[in-house]
Design an enzyme around this catalytic site. Structure first.
Site, PDB file in Angstrom:
ATOM      1  N   THR A  94       0.900  -1.151   0.084  1.00 54.20           N
ATOM      2  CA  THR A  94      -0.067   0.092   0.016  1.00 54.20           C
ATOM      3  C   THR A  94       0.905   1.253   0.028  1.00 54.20           C
ATOM      4  O   THR A  94       0.547   2.201  -0.873  1.00 54.20           O
ATOM      5  CB  THR A  94      -0.921   0.107   1.097  1.00 54.20           C
ATOM      6  N   TRP A 121       2.510   1.714  -3.335  1.00 54.93           N
ATOM      7  CA  TRP A 121       1.468   2.075  -4.230  1.00 54.93           C
ATOM      8  C   TRP A 121       1.102   3.568  -4.416  1.00 54.93           C
ATOM      9  O   TRP A 121       0.893   4.003  -5.494  1.00 54.93           O
ATOM     10  CB  TRP A 121       0.050   1.534  -3.929  1.00 54.93           C
ATOM     11  N   HIS A 122       1.522   4.048  -3.483  1.00 55.94           N
ATOM     12  CA  HIS A 122       1.514   5.750  -3.366  1.00 55.94           C
ATOM     13  C   HIS A 122       2.776   6.377  -3.908  1.00 55.94           C
ATOM     14  O   HIS A 122       2.483   7.478  -4.273  1.00 55.94           O
ATOM     15  CB  HIS A 122       1.336   6.233  -1.933  1.00 55.94           C
ATOM     16  N   GLY A 123       3.825   5.473  -3.922  1.00 57.26           N
ATOM     17  CA  GLY A 123       5.167   6.199  -4.674  1.00 57.26           C
ATOM     18  C   GLY A 123       6.326   5.165  -4.204  1.00 57.26           C
ATOM     19  O   GLY A 123       6.242   4.641  -3.471  1.00 57.26           O
TER      20      GLY A 123
END
Length: 223
Positions: free
Chosen positions: A148, A151-153
């Site tokens: 997670t 996934w954001h960066g």
């Protein structure tokens, strides 16, 4: 699956279109009037060196970012929901008052619901979920939240942010959640503070920057 049937059977009405426009305007207002303006306050504090940052400034800056990211994210989610409704689609809500959560587990049930649902169904369950014993459950949670974060960066601060929430989830499953359930005010305070410190990790460009701001927040005598 949420939209499959609607592609074939949705209806477009004046009432739905009007409701969609209203939802879109509310989302646009969240983004333009609140998120963008509050975000400038955060950026001004974020740009300061830790030695120049006051304790009040550090807390105010992080609180500003917490407001910015919520109204930005929920705002454009509302805009998407409104646009869908204009064309007869009913999208599920993506945020459900996350800052009233009393545990980190509850926070993630209320924050970015679509992403949490996707990871639960396509990563957590295939890994075995909670069906293969406590240790495997904790490992699965850590994997899900690490992914997670990434996934954001693709950065180490995002990875650490994910691990941070994975650790909180494990601690709560070990029994801390039951304790928090007995004291709602303490539970909310802990969760909100955990979210604020998490946002420092999420938004900082480097570990040094994140560490400097956290030190200023909790150790006012430093620097």
């Amino acid at each position: 699956k949420d939209l499959g049937d609607q592609i074939d059977s949705r209806t477009c009405t004046v009432e739905k279109f009007a409701s969609g426009v209203q939802m879109f305007v509310i989302g646009l207002g969240k983004k333009v009037l609140i998120a963008n303006n509050v975000g400038m306050l955060w950026e001004s504090y974020k740009a300061m060196a830790p030695g120049d940052l006051t304790v009040a400034g550090a807390w105010l800056g992080v609180l500003a970012f917490a407001i910015q990211i919520y109204f930005d994210f929920s705002g454009y989610s509302d805009m998407a929901i409104g646009l869908g409704l204009m064309f007869g689609f009913h999208f599920v809500e993506n945020f459900n008052y996350p800052y009233i959560a009393k545990t980190a587990t509850e926070f993630w049930r209320r924050w970015h619901i679509s992403l949490g649902t996707w990871f639960r169904e396509y990563l957590y369950f295939p890994l075995g979920g909670s069906r293969k014993g406590a240790v495997r459950t904790y490992v699965n949670l850590m994997i899900v939240f690490l992914v997670t974060g990434l996934w954001h960066g693709a950065g180490m601060t995002f990875a650490l942010w994910g691990v941070y929430y994975g650790v909180l989830q494990v601690i709560e499953r070990l029994g801390f959640k039951k304790i928090l359930g007995k004291y709602p005010v303490i539970g909310w305070s802990y969760t909100f503070l955990a979210a604020l410190f998490g946002w420092v990790l999420f938004r900082a460009d480097t570990f040094a920057q994140a560490g400097g701001m956290m030190v200023r927040m909790i150790c006012p005598w430093k620097y």
